[in-house]
Scaffold this active site. Structure first.
Site, PDB file in Angstrom:
ATOM      1  N   ILE A  89      -8.502   6.116   2.472  1.00  0.00           N
ATOM      2  CA  ILE A  89      -7.886   6.573   3.726  1.00  0.00           C
ATOM      3  C   ILE A  89      -8.918   6.521   4.841  1.00  0.00           C
ATOM      4  O   ILE A  89     -10.054   6.972   4.669  1.00  0.00           O
ATOM      5  CB  ILE A  89      -7.270   7.973   3.514  1.00  0.00           C
ATOM      6  CG1 ILE A  89      -6.051   7.809   2.591  1.00  0.00           C
ATOM      7  CG2 ILE A  89      -6.863   8.613   4.837  1.00  0.00           C
ATOM      8  CD1 ILE A  89      -5.473   9.077   2.061  1.00  0.00           C
ATOM      9  N   LEU A  90      -8.533   5.940   5.973  1.00  0.00           N
ATOM     10  CA  LEU A  90      -9.479   5.764   7.082  1.00  0.00           C
ATOM     11  C   LEU A  90      -9.739   7.092   7.785  1.00  0.00           C
ATOM     12  O   LEU A  90      -8.836   7.902   7.956  1.00  0.00           O
ATOM     13  CB  LEU A  90      -8.905   4.784   8.113  1.00  0.00           C
ATOM     14  CG  LEU A  90      -9.050   3.299   7.857  1.00  0.00           C
ATOM     15  CD1 LEU A  90      -8.499   2.532   9.057  1.00  0.00           C
ATOM     16  CD2 LEU A  90     -10.489   2.897   7.590  1.00  0.00           C
ATOM     17  N   ASN A 104      -1.294  -2.089   8.297  1.00  0.00           N
ATOM     18  CA  ASN A 104      -1.504  -1.947   6.854  1.00  0.00           C
ATOM     19  C   ASN A 104      -0.330  -2.566   6.105  1.00  0.00           C
ATOM     20  O   ASN A 104       0.806  -2.488   6.565  1.00  0.00           O
ATOM     21  CB  ASN A 104      -1.581  -0.448   6.501  1.00  0.00           C
ATOM     22  CG  ASN A 104      -1.718  -0.195   5.017  1.00  0.00           C
ATOM     23  OD1 ASN A 104      -2.558  -0.796   4.342  1.00  0.00           O
ATOM     24  ND2 ASN A 104      -0.881   0.684   4.468  1.00  0.00           N
ATOM     25  N   HIS A 106       1.821  -2.178   2.690  1.00  0.00           N
ATOM     26  CA  HIS A 106       2.079  -1.234   1.605  1.00  0.00           C
ATOM     27  C   HIS A 106       3.124  -1.835   0.669  1.00  0.00           C
ATOM     28  O   HIS A 106       4.138  -2.364   1.131  1.00  0.00           O
ATOM     29  CB  HIS A 106       2.562   0.114   2.158  1.00  0.00           C
ATOM     30  CG  HIS A 106       2.801   1.116   1.076  1.00  0.00           C
ATOM     31  ND1 HIS A 106       1.764   1.797   0.456  1.00  0.00           N
ATOM     32  CD2 HIS A 106       3.930   1.509   0.458  1.00  0.00           C
ATOM     33  CE1 HIS A 106       2.267   2.570  -0.488  1.00  0.00           C
ATOM     34  NE2 HIS A 106       3.573   2.419  -0.509  1.00  0.00           N
ATOM     35  N   ALA A 176       7.166 -10.847  -1.019  1.00  0.00           N
ATOM     36  CA  ALA A 176       7.183 -10.010   0.189  1.00  0.00           C
ATOM     37  C   ALA A 176       5.822  -9.921   0.894  1.00  0.00           C
ATOM     38  O   ALA A 176       5.686 -10.344   2.042  1.00  0.00           O
ATOM     39  CB  ALA A 176       7.701  -8.620  -0.158  1.00  0.00           C
ATOM     40  N   GLU A 177       4.800  -9.413   0.195  1.00  0.00           N
ATOM     41  CA  GLU A 177       3.545  -9.110   0.898  1.00  0.00           C
ATOM     42  C   GLU A 177       2.919 -10.338   1.563  1.00  0.00           C
ATOM     43  O   GLU A 177       2.562 -10.302   2.740  1.00  0.00           O
ATOM     44  CB  GLU A 177       2.523  -8.510  -0.079  1.00  0.00           C
ATOM     45  CG  GLU A 177       2.967  -7.178  -0.628  1.00  0.00           C
ATOM     46  CD  GLU A 177       1.916  -6.524  -1.501  1.00  0.00           C
ATOM     47  OE1 GLU A 177       0.731  -6.539  -1.144  1.00  0.00           O
ATOM     48  OE2 GLU A 177       2.285  -5.993  -2.562  1.00  0.00           O
TER      49      GLU A 177
HETATM   50  C1  GAR Z   1      -1.476  -4.910  -2.684  1.00  0.00           C
HETATM   51  O1  GAR Z   1      -0.317  -4.836  -3.482  1.00  0.00           O
HETATM   52  C2  GAR Z   1      -1.336  -3.989  -1.485  1.00  0.00           C
HETATM   53  O2  GAR Z   1      -0.040  -3.949  -0.956  1.00  0.00           O
HETATM   54  C3  GAR Z   1      -1.697  -2.668  -2.088  1.00  0.00           C
HETATM   55  O3  GAR Z   1      -2.783  -2.960  -2.945  1.00  0.00           O
HETATM   56  C4  GAR Z   1      -2.668  -4.305  -3.422  1.00  0.00           C
HETATM   57  C5  GAR Z   1      -3.957  -5.034  -3.139  1.00  0.00           C
HETATM   58  O4  GAR Z   1      -3.945  -6.359  -3.633  1.00  0.00           O
HETATM   59  N1  GAR Z   1      -2.010  -1.708  -1.078  1.00  0.00           N
HETATM   60  C6  GAR Z   1      -1.708  -0.395  -1.183  1.00  0.00           C
HETATM   61  O5  GAR Z   1      -1.223   0.098  -2.170  1.00  0.00           O
HETATM   62  C7  GAR Z   1      -2.041   0.434   0.044  1.00  0.00           C
HETATM   63  N2  GAR Z   1      -1.478   1.747  -0.049  1.00  0.00           N
HETATM   64  P1  GAR Z   1      -4.891  -7.501  -3.047  1.00  0.00           P
HETATM   65  O6  GAR Z   1      -6.322  -6.941  -3.032  1.00  0.00           O
HETATM   66  O7  GAR Z   1      -4.747  -8.625  -4.034  1.00  0.00           O
HETATM   67  O8  GAR Z   1      -4.417  -7.864  -1.668  1.00  0.00           O
END
Ligand code: GAR
Length: 204
Positions: A89-90, A104, A106, A176-177
């Site tokens: 958390i920042l 961010n 999520h 999605a991400e």
């Molecule tokens: C991702 O799924 C991201 O959405 C999540 O961590 C993973 C990191 O993967 N973030 C959170 O949970 C933030 N609360 P990556 O390092 O391969 O991008």
């Protein structure tokens, strides 16, 4: 050509979302932002390797994070920050220095499965425990409330009855991400997102 928004990416782990940003810039899908530095809060984050391979200045900061990170961000001229799998958390210093300039990703449809303790694989474990049929990802502005800032983009993903947290995590990332994070970065960097109360107004 307009100036590109100088963007820093904060990471903690594998960095697949960072990679999605690097690739989207390479493919010319993100044209309004350039990545000027990557900061990890863990020494062994593979994301650092990805940054170095892409020629982006990268640094692990494991003590005095807030102070050291602010110094490095200034050195790099960062105007915008993307939290791409940053699992901490920042502090208030960075939040106020970059008010409305931190986004961010999520791995759920906020306001479900978010807040303190909901990060990484845990989110998908909770989704499967609850039995929802839809999950997804959200990009939002970062405010003092954990996962509580104004939402910029969301995309839903089907949950299957035989998913494991790992399988679901992979599907949420792929479907999605890695899609909405680069898109949201482009919109914010191009100045096409305005905050009106709780609502982000997107000028498509
Ligand atoms: C991702 O799924 C991201 O959405 C999540 O961590 C993973 C990191 O993967 N973030 C959170 O949970 C933030 N609360 P990556 O390092 O391969 O991008």
């Amino acid at each position: 050509m307009a100036q590109k928004m100088k963007t820093a990416v904060l990471v903690s782990g594998g960095g697949t979302n960072l990679q999605a940003l690097i690739d989207s810039i390479d493919r010319g899908e993100v044209t309004s932002a350039e990545l000027v530095c990557v900061i990890a809060n863990k020494e062994n984050a593979y994301a650092l390797e990805r940054a170095r391979k892409a020629g982006i200045p990268a640094k692990a900061i494991t003590a005095n994070f807030e102070e050291e990170a602010l110094t490095f961000l200034k050195e790099c001229g960062a105007e915008l920050i993307v939290l791409a799998g940053f699992l901490s958390i920042l502090g208030k210093g960075i939040l106020s220095a970059y008010k409305d300039r931190i986004i961010n990703i999520h791995p759920s449809l906020i306001p479900s499965f978010c807040g303190k303790g909901y990060y990484g694989l845990h989110v998908h474990e909770k989704v499967l425990e609850y039995g929802v049929k839809l999950t997804g990802a959200t990009v939002h502005f970062v405010s003092e409330e954990v996962d509580g800032g104004v939402i910029i983009a969301q995309k839903s993903v089907q949950v299957r009855h035989d998913d494991t947290p790992e399988i679901l995590q992979k599907r949420v990332m792929e479907e999605a991400e890695w899609v909405i994070l680069p898109r949201a970065l482009e919109l914010v960097a191009a100045g096409r997102v305005q905050i009106q109360g709780r609502m982000a107004v997107i000028n498509e």
